[in-house]
Scaffold this active site. Sequence first.
Site, PDB file in Angstrom:
ATOM      1  N   ILE A  19      24.435  44.196  37.813  1.00 21.09           N
ATOM      2  CA  ILE A  19      24.594  44.978  36.549  1.00 21.09           C
ATOM      3  C   ILE A  19      23.395  45.548  36.128  1.00 21.09           C
ATOM      4  O   ILE A  19      23.247  46.809  35.627  1.00 21.09           O
ATOM      5  CB  ILE A  19      24.975  43.937  35.552  1.00 21.09           C
ATOM      6  CG1 ILE A  19      26.618  43.667  35.759  1.00 21.09           C
ATOM      7  CG2 ILE A  19      25.057  44.843  34.047  1.00 21.09           C
ATOM      8  CD1 ILE A  19      27.215  42.685  34.950  1.00 21.09           C
ATOM      9  N   CYS A 134      33.151  43.383  29.810  1.00 23.83           N
ATOM     10  CA  CYS A 134      33.726  44.527  30.862  1.00 23.83           C
ATOM     11  C   CYS A 134      35.417  44.588  30.154  1.00 23.83           C
ATOM     12  O   CYS A 134      36.119  45.760  29.830  1.00 23.83           O
ATOM     13  CB  CYS A 134      33.638  44.486  32.075  1.00 23.83           C
ATOM     14  SG  CYS A 134      34.626  42.761  33.060  1.00 23.83           S
ATOM     15  N   SER A 165      33.680  41.644  43.047  1.00 25.78           N
ATOM     16  CA  SER A 165      32.726  42.143  42.165  1.00 25.78           C
ATOM     17  C   SER A 165      32.373  41.142  41.103  1.00 25.78           C
ATOM     18  O   SER A 165      31.636  41.526  40.279  1.00 25.78           O
ATOM     19  CB  SER A 165      33.432  43.358  41.509  1.00 25.78           C
ATOM     20  OG  SER A 165      34.676  42.767  40.430  1.00 25.78           O
ATOM     21  N   ALA A 166      32.845  40.061  41.308  1.00 29.76           N
ATOM     22  CA  ALA A 166      32.438  38.902  40.345  1.00 29.76           C
ATOM     23  C   ALA A 166      31.293  37.959  40.792  1.00 29.76           C
ATOM     24  O   ALA A 166      31.381  37.159  41.545  1.00 29.76           O
ATOM     25  CB  ALA A 166      33.737  38.074  40.051  1.00 29.76           C
ATOM     26  N   PRO A 168      27.680  35.531  40.236  1.00 34.22           N
ATOM     27  CA  PRO A 168      27.402  34.222  39.749  1.00 34.22           C
ATOM     28  C   PRO A 168      27.500  34.440  38.282  1.00 34.22           C
ATOM     29  O   PRO A 168      27.933  33.366  37.514  1.00 34.22           O
ATOM     30  CB  PRO A 168      26.179  33.808  40.176  1.00 34.22           C
ATOM     31  CG  PRO A 168      25.756  34.733  41.339  1.00 34.22           C
ATOM     32  CD  PRO A 168      26.675  36.145  41.163  1.00 34.22           C
ATOM     33  N   THR A 170      29.125  36.364  36.019  1.00 35.91           N
ATOM     34  CA  THR A 170      30.455  36.671  35.671  1.00 35.91           C
ATOM     35  C   THR A 170      31.046  35.188  35.924  1.00 35.91           C
ATOM     36  O   THR A 170      32.025  34.782  34.862  1.00 35.91           O
ATOM     37  CB  THR A 170      31.255  37.720  36.605  1.00 35.91           C
ATOM     38  OG1 THR A 170      30.722  38.875  36.314  1.00 35.91           O
ATOM     39  CG2 THR A 170      32.788  37.771  35.909  1.00 35.91           C
ATOM     40  N   ARG A 171      31.005  34.556  36.942  1.00 33.77           N
ATOM     41  CA  ARG A 171      31.931  33.415  37.126  1.00 33.77           C
ATOM     42  C   ARG A 171      31.402  32.102  36.280  1.00 33.77           C
ATOM     43  O   ARG A 171      32.205  31.291  35.640  1.00 33.77           O
ATOM     44  CB  ARG A 171      31.710  32.888  38.654  1.00 33.77           C
ATOM     45  CG  ARG A 171      32.334  33.895  39.676  1.00 33.77           C
ATOM     46  CD  ARG A 171      32.079  33.675  41.064  1.00 33.77           C
ATOM     47  NE  ARG A 171      32.653  34.702  42.000  1.00 33.77           N
ATOM     48  CZ  ARG A 171      33.859  34.625  42.436  1.00 33.77           C
ATOM     49  NH1 ARG A 171      34.807  33.703  42.009  1.00 33.77           N
ATOM     50  NH2 ARG A 171      34.319  35.651  43.211  1.00 33.77           N
ATOM     51  N   ASN A 173      30.473  32.407  33.255  1.00 37.28           N
ATOM     52  CA  ASN A 173      30.669  32.761  31.788  1.00 37.28           C
ATOM     53  C   ASN A 173      32.251  33.348  31.535  1.00 37.28           C
ATOM     54  O   ASN A 173      32.495  34.021  30.645  1.00 37.28           O
ATOM     55  CB  ASN A 173      29.786  34.059  31.240  1.00 37.28           C
ATOM     56  CG  ASN A 173      28.533  33.938  31.260  1.00 37.28           C
ATOM     57  OD1 ASN A 173      28.045  33.011  31.016  1.00 37.28           O
ATOM     58  ND2 ASN A 173      27.679  34.770  31.856  1.00 37.28           N
TER      59      ASN A 173
END
Length: 317
Positions: A19, A134, A165-166, A168, A170-171, A173
């Site tokens: 990101i 997102c 696309s996910a 560390p 994202t996973r 949180n």
Amino acid sequence: MTRTARTRTKAAVIGSGNIGTDLMVKTLRLSAHLEVAAMAGIDPRSDGLARAARLGVPTTADGVAGLIGMPGFDEIQIVFDATSARAHQVNADALAPHAKRLIDLTPAALGPFVVPAVNLDSHLDAPGVNMVTCGGQATIPVVAAIAQVAPVPYAEIVASIASRSAGPGTRANIDEFTETTAAAIESVGGARRGKAIIVLNPAEPPLIMRDTVLCLVDAPDPAVRDRITASVEHMVAQVAAYVPGYRLKQPVQITPLTDHPHTLIGASPATHQVSVLLEVEGAGHYLPPYAGNLDIMTSAALRVGERIAAHLLEAKV
């Protein structure tokens, strides 16, 4: 006044993952008001820091402490945080004495929620803003568009993203994602009650981001239902102005309710369900096109940074 490098507002990016790197690349390519003055990470071997160095952006692998110690830090006015919810709390505390404008791309929810197409101008003077998630950036504009026309006692969104696309962050949180998105559906979108669900789709090849928005509304008048459709279509066009891959997957559907959903809305009146199906394709600046979930965050954050920078410049003129 002619816009030159001297009139650009200096900004820094914390977080050298996908990101943060995509945001840096977008800013370098597209921004009219921002200059990327630094990128801070914690992994000296990250591709983000290496790419920043190749592009001439000053870097540090010592995180927020390294950023504060960099030459020229005092000239930086805007800091984008693309780390994690927990890390953002630490970063915000460290930056608090330095009076920087913080734009938080994590679901930490420390500052007011901002969705550019809905409420950006209301928070231009806030010391820090939160970009929700997102899924929130993709769906809250639609909820708000519906709520502008008719009461929305309940709104539910489902964000389906490619598992690939996910990362560390994202996973780590997921809980913050659902809680933050649901809260913003209510406070920004205008729904009386909100719910958010995220789905990590393992399909190969990866599918682009898809979002479903379901709203229960009180709209017995057919003319009101026509206005809901027009409002949603107009809002989608507004979001697509800064997220080109954002679009309706099919026409807006409005169907009558056959049973009163007491468990969702209590005694609130509701006559119809509005169903909106969206998809978000990434621009491919740094991330692959299927990572629309990340692209919409960086595109929205850049829009916020651009508007704040222009606001700061206007205040000086």
